[in-house]
Design a protein around this motif. Structure first.
Motif, PDB file in Angstrom:
ATOM      1  N   THR A  48       7.105   6.724  -2.510  1.00  0.00           N
ATOM      2  CA  THR A  48       7.902   7.920  -2.260  1.00  0.00           C
ATOM      3  C   THR A  48       9.363   7.570  -2.440  1.00  0.00           C
ATOM      4  OG1 THR A  48       6.284   8.693  -0.640  1.00  0.00           O
ATOM      5  CG2 THR A  48       8.448   9.750  -0.627  1.00  0.00           C
ATOM      6  N   VAL A  49       9.998   8.252  -3.378  1.00  0.00           N
ATOM      7  CA  VAL A  49      11.417   8.030  -3.621  1.00  0.00           C
ATOM      8  C   VAL A  49      12.176   9.149  -2.917  1.00  0.00           C
ATOM      9  CG1 VAL A  49      13.215   7.716  -5.350  1.00  0.00           C
ATOM     10  CG2 VAL A  49      10.876   6.965  -5.824  1.00  0.00           C
ATOM     11  N   VAL A  50      13.110   8.770  -2.054  1.00  0.00           N
ATOM     12  CA  VAL A  50      13.824   9.770  -1.251  1.00  0.00           C
ATOM     13  C   VAL A  50      15.330   9.794  -1.543  1.00  0.00           C
ATOM     14  CG1 VAL A  50      12.130   9.679   0.601  1.00  0.00           C
ATOM     15  CG2 VAL A  50      14.086   8.102   0.632  1.00  0.00           C
TER      16      VAL A  50
ATOM     17  N   ALA B 124       0.827  -1.204   0.000  1.00  0.00           N
ATOM     18  CA  ALA B 124       0.000   0.000   0.000  1.00  0.00           C
ATOM     19  C   ALA B 124       0.865   1.259   0.000  1.00  0.00           C
ATOM     20  CB  ALA B 124      -0.933   0.001   1.215  1.00  0.00           C
ATOM     21  N   THR B 125       1.947   1.222   0.720  1.00  0.00           N
ATOM     22  CA  THR B 125       2.883   2.346   0.735  1.00  0.00           C
ATOM     23  C   THR B 125       4.302   1.806   0.655  1.00  0.00           C
ATOM     24  OG1 THR B 125       2.996   2.373   3.151  1.00  0.00           O
ATOM     25  CG2 THR B 125       1.367   3.805   2.119  1.00  0.00           C
ATOM     26  N   LEU B 126       5.171   2.632   0.095  1.00  0.00           N
ATOM     27  CA  LEU B 126       6.560   2.211  -0.091  1.00  0.00           C
ATOM     28  C   LEU B 126       7.440   3.445  -0.126  1.00  0.00           C
ATOM     29  CD1 LEU B 126       8.232  -0.358  -0.637  1.00  0.00           C
ATOM     30  CD2 LEU B 126       7.870   0.031  -3.083  1.00  0.00           C
ATOM     31  N   VAL B 127       8.511   3.404   0.637  1.00  0.00           N
ATOM     32  CA  VAL B 127       9.509   4.467   0.607  1.00  0.00           C
ATOM     33  C   VAL B 127      10.827   3.833   0.183  1.00  0.00           C
ATOM     34  CG1 VAL B 127      10.722   6.238   1.912  1.00  0.00           C
ATOM     35  CG2 VAL B 127       8.333   5.725   2.452  1.00  0.00           C
ATOM     36  N   GLN B 128      11.347   4.332  -0.923  1.00  0.00           N
ATOM     37  CA  GLN B 128      12.551   3.740  -1.488  1.00  0.00           C
ATOM     38  C   GLN B 128      13.596   4.823  -1.767  1.00  0.00           C
ATOM     39  OE1 GLN B 128      12.060   0.270  -0.980  1.00  0.00           O
ATOM     40  NE2 GLN B 128      12.924  -0.016  -3.039  1.00  0.00           N
ATOM     41  N   PRO B 129      14.885   4.507  -1.584  1.00  0.00           N
ATOM     42  CA  PRO B 129      15.920   5.495  -1.912  1.00  0.00           C
ATOM     43  C   PRO B 129      16.148   5.581  -3.419  1.00  0.00           C
ATOM     44  CG  PRO B 129      16.910   3.483  -1.052  1.00  0.00           C
ATOM     45  CD  PRO B 129      15.440   3.315  -0.921  1.00  0.00           C
ATOM     46  N   VAL B 130      16.605   6.730  -3.852  1.00  0.00           N
ATOM     47  CA  VAL B 130      16.976   6.913  -5.253  1.00  0.00           C
ATOM     48  C   VAL B 130      18.003   5.856  -5.651  1.00  0.00           C
ATOM     49  CG1 VAL B 130      18.189   8.437  -6.850  1.00  0.00           C
ATOM     50  CG2 VAL B 130      16.488   9.389  -5.298  1.00  0.00           C
ATOM     51  N   GLY B 131      17.835   5.290  -6.824  1.00  0.00           N
ATOM     52  CA  GLY B 131      18.773   4.297  -7.323  1.00  0.00           C
ATOM     53  C   GLY B 131      18.453   2.871  -6.938  1.00  0.00           C
ATOM     54  N   SER B 132      17.472   2.690  -6.082  1.00  0.00           N
ATOM     55  CA  SER B 132      17.101   1.325  -5.672  1.00  0.00           C
ATOM     56  C   SER B 132      16.121   0.736  -6.676  1.00  0.00           C
ATOM     57  CB  SER B 132      16.484   1.340  -4.275  1.00  0.00           C
ATOM     58  OG  SER B 132      15.270   2.057  -4.275  1.00  0.00           O
ATOM     59  N   PRO B 133      15.980  -0.602  -6.696  1.00  0.00           N
ATOM     60  CA  PRO B 133      15.022  -1.230  -7.617  1.00  0.00           C
ATOM     61  C   PRO B 133      13.602  -1.171  -7.066  1.00  0.00           C
ATOM     62  CG  PRO B 133      16.174  -2.902  -6.375  1.00  0.00           C
ATOM     63  CD  PRO B 133      16.783  -1.593  -5.972  1.00  0.00           C
TER      64      PRO B 133
ATOM     65  N   SER C 102      11.636  11.466  -9.565  1.00  0.00           N
ATOM     66  CA  SER C 102      10.427  11.740 -10.345  1.00  0.00           C
ATOM     67  C   SER C 102       9.499  10.524 -10.456  1.00  0.00           C
ATOM     68  CB  SER C 102      10.804  12.215 -11.747  1.00  0.00           C
ATOM     69  OG  SER C 102      11.603  11.237 -12.393  1.00  0.00           O
ATOM     70  N   ASP C 103       9.943   9.368  -9.984  1.00  0.00           N
ATOM     71  CA  ASP C 103       9.078   8.180 -10.002  1.00  0.00           C
ATOM     72  C   ASP C 103       8.093   8.166  -8.839  1.00  0.00           C
ATOM     73  OD1 ASP C 103      11.868   6.192 -11.145  1.00  0.00           O
ATOM     74  OD2 ASP C 103      10.204   7.022 -12.321  1.00  0.00           O
ATOM     75  N   SER C 104       8.239   9.095  -7.927  1.00  0.00           N
ATOM     76  CA  SER C 104       7.289   9.172  -6.804  1.00  0.00           C
ATOM     77  C   SER C 104       5.885   9.419  -7.333  1.00  0.00           C
ATOM     78  CB  SER C 104       7.679  10.311  -5.860  1.00  0.00           C
ATOM     79  OG  SER C 104       8.903  10.033  -5.219  1.00  0.00           O
ATOM     80  N   GLY C 105       4.916   8.790  -6.676  1.00  0.00           N
ATOM     81  CA  GLY C 105       3.533   8.980  -7.101  1.00  0.00           C
ATOM     82  C   GLY C 105       2.652   7.882  -6.558  1.00  0.00           C
TER      83      GLY C 105
END
Lengths: 112, 114
Positions: B112-114, B9-18, B84-87
């Protein structure tokens, strides 16, 4: 087509009033239309649909009107309630296809 | 009954991660499947759609890809996420059932890409 880069138009109404949300479509080959309601943080939910051989269809507190002459679709919500606050999308489907083309959406806010 | 499951349902991922988002459908066969993205306060942007196993059509060239390894499974992936993939990502299916057309959305994944 899809206006995904634009901020949503807004409609603000008082609780108990009737709401009318409008949608223009461009494809004269579309034969099926759907209205969806999307609450914050959720996926769009089906509200009501109408086929192109009809010009009006009624559900519970909602009515969809279709004017094929001017390619216009509207959703009327009677006695609007705070729970009706959401984004409303219209969608159209071509006779020969299975994909839907979505309108830009309208943010409805109901004031108590 | 026909249902669609989408997770997480929600996901927070760092930039550059798959990235791997999964969508599965129950109660129907050979549906058309779709991935949409929705930015905050914006409309629905169709990313990919599939009419069958292994058949993927891309609507918007970008950092994402989709796969359909099984009839009722649709996966959205990225090798390296961008900010920019956040959404809000939505899966949907459509099917004709006894002359009735259905087009249903999943509950969405907030990325959310951080």
């Amino acid at each position: 087509g899809e206006s995904v880069g634009l901020h949503l138009p807004t409609l603000s109404v008082q609780e108990g009033d009737n709401s009318i949300i409008n949608c223009a479509y461009s494809n004269s080959a579309s034969d099926y239309f759907i209205w969806y309601k999307q609450e914050s943080g959720k996926g769009p939910q089906f509200i009501i649909d109408i086929r192109s051989n009809m010009d009006k269809r009624q559900g519970q507190r909602v009515t969809v009107l279709l004017n094929k002459t001017v390619k216009h679709l509207s959703l009327q919500i009677a006695a609007t309630q705070p729970g009706d606050s959401a984004v409303y999308f219209c969608a159209e489907k071509e006779t020969s296809g299975s994909r839907l083309t979505f309108g830009e959406g309208t943010q409805l806010t109901v004031n108590p | 009954s026909q249902t669609i499951h989408q997770w997480p349902a929600t996901l927070v991922q760092p930039v550059g991660s798959p990235l791997s988002l999964e969508c599965t459908v129950e109660g129907t066969s050979n549906p058309n499947l779709y991935w949409y993205r929705q930015a905050a306060g914006r409309g629905l942007q169709l990313l990919f759609y599939s009419v069958g196993i292994g058949q993927i059509s891309s609507e918007v060239p970008q950092n994402l890809s989709a796969s359909r390894p099984q009839d009722r499974q649709f996966i959205l992936s990225s090798k390296k996420l961008l900010l920019s993939d956040s959404g809000f990502y939505l899966c949907a299916w459509s099917v004709w059932d006894s002359g009735v057309y259905g087009y249903t959305f999943g509950s969405g994944t907030r990325l959310t890409v951080v």
